[in-house]
Scaffold this motif. Structure first.
Motif, short mmCIF file in Angstrom:
data_model
loop_
_atom_site.label_atom_id
_atom_site.label_comp_id
_atom_site.label_asym_id
_atom_site.label_seq_id
_atom_site.Cartn_x
_atom_site.Cartn_y
_atom_site.Cartn_z
N ARG A 89 0.83 -1.04 -0.12
CA ARG A 89 -0.08 0.00 0.12
C ARG A 89 0.84 1.35 -0.04
NH1 ARG A 89 -2.20 -3.70 -0.73
NH2 ARG A 89 -1.94 -3.11 -2.85
N LEU A 90 1.90 1.32 0.94
CA LEU A 90 2.85 2.47 0.85
C LEU A 90 3.37 2.58 -0.58
CD1 LEU A 90 4.40 1.93 4.31
CD2 LEU A 90 2.74 3.71 3.68
N ALA A 91 3.88 1.64 -1.26
CA ALA A 91 4.43 1.54 -2.41
C ALA A 91 3.49 2.24 -3.58
CB ALA A 91 5.19 0.37 -3.09
N SER A 92 2.27 1.78 -3.45
CA SER A 92 1.23 2.31 -4.61
C SER A 92 0.61 3.65 -4.10
CB SER A 92 -0.14 1.30 -4.39
OG SER A 92 -0.54 1.26 -3.27
N VAL A 148 9.25 7.57 2.41
CA VAL A 148 9.75 7.61 3.64
C VAL A 148 9.13 6.59 4.55
CG1 VAL A 148 10.10 9.19 5.54
CG2 VAL A 148 10.49 10.33 3.52
N ASP A 149 7.81 6.71 4.66
CA ASP A 149 7.16 5.50 5.46
C ASP A 149 7.60 3.93 4.85
OD1 ASP A 149 5.78 7.39 6.92
OD2 ASP A 149 4.00 7.53 5.51
N LEU A 150 7.47 4.13 3.61
CA LEU A 150 7.93 2.64 3.02
C LEU A 150 9.34 2.15 3.29
CD1 LEU A 150 7.46 0.33 0.76
CD2 LEU A 150 8.27 1.59 -0.74
N ALA A 151 10.34 3.18 3.39
CA ALA A 151 11.46 2.87 3.83
C ALA A 151 11.69 2.41 5.25
CB ALA A 151 12.57 4.00 3.69
N VAL A 152 10.68 2.95 6.22
CA VAL A 152 10.57 2.49 7.70
C VAL A 152 9.93 1.10 7.68
CG1 VAL A 152 9.35 3.03 9.90
CG2 VAL A 152 10.42 4.98 8.27
N VAL A 153 9.14 0.76 7.04
CA VAL A 153 8.45 -0.41 6.93
C VAL A 153 9.41 -1.52 6.31
CG1 VAL A 153 6.78 -1.92 6.42
CG2 VAL A 153 6.05 0.45 7.21
N LEU A 154 10.04 -1.12 5.21
CA LEU A 154 10.99 -2.06 4.72
C LEU A 154 12.16 -2.39 5.64
CD1 LEU A 154 11.36 -0.91 1.14
CD2 LEU A 154 10.26 -2.97 1.86
N ARG A 155 12.78 -1.54 6.46
CA ARG A 155 13.66 -1.88 7.31
C ARG A 155 13.30 -2.98 8.53
NH1 ARG A 155 14.43 3.70 7.55
NH2 ARG A 155 16.28 4.33 6.27
N ARG A 156 11.79 -2.64 8.89
CA ARG A 156 11.34 -3.28 10.04
C ARG A 156 11.27 -4.73 9.52
NH1 ARG A 156 5.51 -1.31 12.36
NH2 ARG A 156 5.43 -3.09 13.73
N ARG A 157 10.67 -4.77 8.13
CA ARG A 157 10.41 -6.19 7.63
C ARG A 157 11.65 -6.93 7.36
NH1 ARG A 157 6.85 -7.18 2.14
NH2 ARG A 157 8.74 -6.45 1.21
N ALA A 158 12.75 -6.10 7.14
CA ALA A 158 13.86 -6.76 6.98
C ALA A 158 14.62 -7.34 8.27
CB ALA A 158 15.05 -5.77 6.34
N LYS A 159 14.09 -7.02 9.33
CA LYS A 159 14.60 -7.45 10.65
C LYS A 159 13.91 -8.54 11.07
CE LYS A 159 16.57 -2.87 12.23
NZ LYS A 159 16.04 -1.71 12.96
#
Length: 176
Positions: A138-141, A146-157
Motif C-alpha cells: 500500500r505504501l509503495a502504491s 519515507v514511510d515505505l523505507a521505515v517499513v522495509l527496514r522493519r520487515r528486513a529485521k
C-alpha cells in the motif's frame, strides 16, 4: 418462530426501556436471519443504539458482516468490520478482521484507509508478516517513500528467508 419474532418487534416498539428494546431487536434479528434484509435492519439498529451494551453490539456486528456480502455492500461491510475489530477482545480474531478490512479498503480504492488498517494490525503483532507485506504494498502504491523505507527496514529485521531480506534491502536502497 415468525409470530414470536413479531411479538419481539412489537415489544421493542412499545418498550420504554432502551436496554430491553435493544435485546428484543437482537433476538428478533437472530430469529429472522433467513430474511436477510430484515435482519440487517435490526442489527443496524442494535449497532447504532447508544443503549446497546458492547457485547450486544459485537454480536450484531458479527452477524451483520456475515450478511453484508457482495460488491453492493462493500462500503458498509468495511465500516462494520472496523467497528467489530475495535470491539473484539481476541487478538487473533482482531488481526483477521483488520486484515479483511484492509483488503476490502484496498479493493475499494481507499489506499490511505487500508494503510491505517494494516498499521492497526501491526500494533497487535509488530512482526505480523501479512500486515507488513500489505503495508509495504500500500505504501509503495501511494508513493509514500519515507514511510515505505521505515517499513522495509522493519520487515528486513523480521524472521524472513534470506532472499526476501535481500530483496527488501535492495528495495530500501532504491527508495532512500
Amino acid at each position: 418462530p415468525e409470530a414470536y419474532r413479531r411479538g419481539l418487534l412489537a415489544a421493542a416498539d412499545a418498550s420504554l426501556d432502551a436496554k430491553l428494546r435493544v435485546a428484543y431487536w437482537l433476538e428478533a434479528a437472530q430469529i429472522g436471519d433467513e430474511s436477510a434484509s430484515d435482519a440487517q435492519t435490526l442489527y443496524r439498529k442494535v449497532v447504532e443504539d447508544e443503549a446497546a451494551q458492547p457485547a450486544q453490539v459485537l454480536a450484531a456486528l458479527r452477524k451483520l458482516t456475515q450478511l453484508l456480502q457482495g460488491e453492493e455492500n462493500a462500503a458498509e461491510r468495511l465500516d462494520a468490520l472496523e467497528k467489530q475489530a475495535a470491539l473484539e477482545t481476541t487478538p487473533g480474531v482482531r488481526r483477521a478482521l483488520l486484515g479483511e478490512a484492509a483488503a476490502l479498503a484496498t479493493h475499494g480504492g481507499e489506499v490511505e484507509r487500508a494503510i491505517g488498517l494494516w498499521e492497526m494490525r501491526l500494533q497487535t503483532d509488530p512482526n505480523d508478516r501479512k500486515a507488513l507485506d500489505g503495508l509495504v504494498d500500500r505504501l509503495a502504491s501511494a508513493e509514500r517513500w519515507v514511510d515505505l523505507a521505515v517499513v522495509l527496514r522493519r520487515r528486513a529485521k523480521a524472521d524472513l528467508p534470506p532472499a526476501q531480506r535481500r530483496a527488501d534491502l535492495v528495495q530500501l536502497a532504491r527508495v532512500q
